[in-house]
Design a protein around this motif. Structure first.
Motif, mmCIF file in Angstrom:
data_model
loop_
_atom_site.group_PDB
_atom_site.id
_atom_site.type_symbol
_atom_site.label_atom_id
_atom_site.label_comp_id
_atom_site.label_asym_id
_atom_site.label_seq_id
_atom_site.Cartn_x
_atom_site.Cartn_y
_atom_site.Cartn_z
ATOM 1 N N LEU A 1 54.887 -12.627 22.991
ATOM 2 C CA LEU A 1 53.465 -12.849 23.588
ATOM 3 C C LEU A 1 53.647 -14.617 24.685
ATOM 4 C CD1 LEU A 1 49.943 -12.883 23.806
ATOM 5 C CD2 LEU A 1 50.538 -14.373 21.420
ATOM 6 N N GLY A 2 53.098 -14.362 25.147
ATOM 7 C CA GLY A 2 52.659 -15.737 26.296
ATOM 8 C C GLY A 2 51.820 -16.490 26.174
ATOM 9 N N VAL A 3 51.344 -17.644 25.830
ATOM 10 C CA VAL A 3 50.397 -18.824 25.543
ATOM 11 C C VAL A 3 50.774 -20.227 26.052
ATOM 12 C CG1 VAL A 3 50.950 -18.728 23.536
ATOM 13 C CG2 VAL A 3 48.776 -18.705 24.205
ATOM 14 N N GLN A 4 49.570 -20.502 26.454
ATOM 15 C CA GLN A 4 50.379 -21.832 26.963
ATOM 16 C C GLN A 4 49.072 -22.929 25.907
ATOM 17 O OE1 GLN A 4 49.102 -20.850 31.210
ATOM 18 N NE2 GLN A 4 50.897 -22.551 31.152
ATOM 19 N N GLY A 5 50.265 -24.049 25.876
ATOM 20 C CA GLY A 5 49.466 -25.518 24.856
ATOM 21 C C GLY A 5 49.164 -26.094 25.924
ATOM 22 N N VAL A 6 47.453 -27.155 24.752
ATOM 23 C CA VAL A 6 47.287 -27.961 25.255
ATOM 24 C C VAL A 6 48.294 -29.094 26.020
ATOM 25 C CG1 VAL A 6 45.315 -29.359 25.441
ATOM 26 C CG2 VAL A 6 44.639 -27.468 25.019
ATOM 27 N N GLY A 7 49.462 -29.752 25.366
ATOM 28 C CA GLY A 7 49.588 -30.302 25.609
ATOM 29 C C GLY A 7 50.769 -31.000 26.527
ATOM 30 N N PRO A 8 51.239 -30.097 27.717
ATOM 31 C CA PRO A 8 51.844 -30.415 28.871
ATOM 32 C C PRO A 8 51.030 -30.776 29.772
ATOM 33 C CG PRO A 8 52.952 -27.673 27.913
ATOM 34 C CD PRO A 8 51.315 -28.362 26.830
ATOM 35 N N TYR A 9 49.400 -30.546 29.894
ATOM 36 C CA TYR A 9 48.815 -30.448 30.449
ATOM 37 C C TYR A 9 47.895 -32.557 30.286
ATOM 38 C CZ TYR A 9 49.213 -25.885 31.992
ATOM 39 O OH TYR A 9 49.694 -25.106 31.928
ATOM 40 N N ARG A 10 48.904 -32.775 29.078
ATOM 41 C CA ARG A 10 48.562 -34.302 29.189
ATOM 42 C C ARG A 10 49.415 -35.477 29.350
ATOM 43 N NH1 ARG A 10 44.357 -33.464 24.836
ATOM 44 N NH2 ARG A 10 44.541 -32.585 22.430
#
Length: 475
Positions: free
Chosen positions: A428-437
């Motif tokens: 499953l490919g899903v991104q986290g919010v962390g890299p956009y902080r």
């Protein structure tokens, strides 16, 4: 099995198999079956479908079920209603190889069974027939001088059409002389940062978290300082603006990316007051405001202060990113410099593409395409939210009223990076919010892009995520 009436072509058998134990509404199954037959070429363009009563009788369902299925396929452009009560396959359909059946998953990312990656529009739904009509009109009616070099702002026809559309739909105060057409938002923000840096801007502020990775890199390369402004549930925190000591601010006020907050009227007014006090520029990235489902329209900030707000729009989320069409509505004092930077960059965007989009807008085809796509994306969003409620009720979805993505906040006991890594191991490919902080700390969250995924793929993806989360907890 139903049998069709003859219209423009011979009668054809319409094979539809229903599984009443599948847990999928019957009208959705009928939609998917007809859609697949059209995309595969088993139902040719112009072929007549059975009357709703005939098909309902043959399938053993109520007529309303068939009516609902037909209406959805008409809205999506697969079917066309004809006088006399006939329903036919639309005369112009994309070839089967052009894209996947919307009811099925499109190609996942590398190594993934399902990919919730954000930023991808369902290009299989691109309105080819309508776009082709505009291309033909442009090639047969455009004066010769339009194909020569033009100024850096873009062709007058598109600038006027954009103003008519944006003023009507987004509440801007746009005039054609202040519009610059560019190759998507990426080029627009690049040109703007160049001009602002040359004018002495030293620091640019961005929402934290935000999607402004390109802008961040460009700003640093231009020698600007970059600072983050924390984001709350309703968008950027205006109480932090003065502390940022910035000369420009990039915002997504109508649908904050990625949290989905909508900046309230009072906060918008405070941003404008800050910009006027500082003599600052607000860059409004209006990336997906056309897609709203459970809320009233929210106007653009540019309409409040056209002398301090740069409005940035793009066709990437509404039509296709491959068009490379974007636009900026600029304060008058920035137009000449940005247009000059555009000319220096590439001598102007392709004229035929600009004129085609102008014709497409003027004919009302853009509005029709959006009306057709809103229920498609809304249905996918609803399936995602339903699956999360059923399989992962501890996740807290946010920003669900508009756009093409949902962010879901994780409970405190789950580490964002660990969940993303476990999901990848399960395909499953899903991104986290962390890299956009940028700097601000905050809860862990996952970003679910659903625009190109069919309903079965969305359900499968949430099931894979549930398995991954169980693995993280057990370890």
């Amino acid at each position: 099995m139903g049998r069709s009436r003859t219209g423009s072509g011979p009668a054809e058998d319409l094979l539809i198999e229903l599984d009443r134990d599948a847990g999928v509404p019957l009208h959705r199954q009928i939609e998917a079956s007809i859609r697949t037959s059209i995309r595969a070429g088993r139902l040719r363009a112009g072929a007549s479908l059975p009357p709703t009563r005939t098909l309902a009788s043959g399938l053993g369902v109520s007529r309303g079920v068939v009516v609902e299925a037909y209406q959805q396929l008409v809205a999506e452009g697969y079917l066309a209603s004809r006088s006399g009560g006939y329903t036919q396959v639309a005369a112009s359909m994309p070839p089967a190889a052009a894209g996947a059946d919307p009811a099925q998953a499109t190609a996942p990312g590398p190594g993934f069974k399902v990919d919730f990656g954000y930023g991808r529009t369902d290009v299989s739904q691109f309105p080819r027939a309508a776009w082709l009509r505009s291309v033909r009109s442009v090639l047969t009616t455009t004066p010769n001088d339009r194909f020569a070099y033009l100024d850096g702002r873009g062709v007058p026809e598109l600038r006027q059409a954009l103003c008519d559309y944006l003023n009507r739909v987004r509440g801007t105060l746009a005039v054609p002389g202040n519009v610059v057409v560019c190759n998507g938002y990426a080029q627009g923000i690049s040109l703007l940062i160049q001009v602002l840096a040359a004018r002495g801007v030293e620091r640019i502020a961005m929402e934290d978290p935000s999607s402004a990775d390109d802008a961040r890199v460009l700003a640093v390369d231009a020698g600007l300082d970059v600072t983050g402004i924390p984001v709350g549930p309703d968008g950027v925190r205006t109480d932090a603006l003065d502390r940022a000591d910035a000369d420009a601010l990039i915002l997504t006020p109508s649908h904050q990316w990625p949290t989905g907050g909508v900046l309230p009227a009072a906060a918008r007014a405070e941003v404008i007051r800050w910009a006027r006090r500082r003599g600052a520029i607000v860059i409004e990235d209006d990336y997906d405001a056309e897609y709203r489902y459970d809320r009233s329209p929210v106007g653009a900030m540019q309409g409040l202060a056209p002398d301090h707000v740069v409005y940035c729009g793009t066709a990437s989320k509404t039509l296709a990113p491959g068009l490379r069409l974007g636009w900026m509505v600029l304060p008058a004092h920035l137009v000449a410099d940005v247009a000059a930077a555009k000319l220096l960059a590439d001598r102007g965007s392709p004229v035929i593409d600009q004129l085609t989009f102008a014709d497409f807008l003027g004919r009302g085809e853009f509005d029709r395409h959006l009306r057709r796509m809103r229920p498609v994306y809304r249905r996918r969003r609803d399936v995602l939210l339903g699956a999360l409620r059923t399989r992962l009720p501890e996740l807290r979805p946010a920003g669900i009223a508009a756009g093409q993505h949902v962010v879901a906040w994780l409970p405190p006991d789950l580490d964002e990076a660990a969940v993303v890594a476990a999901a990848a191991r399960h395909g499953l490919g899903v991104q986290g919010v962390g890299p956009y902080r940028i700097a601000a700390a905050g809860p862990g969250g996952l970003i679910f892009g659903y625009a190109i995924l069919g309903e079965s793929a969305i359900t499968e993806g949430v099931a894979l995520l549930a398995t991954a989360i169980r693995e993280v907890r057990s370890s």
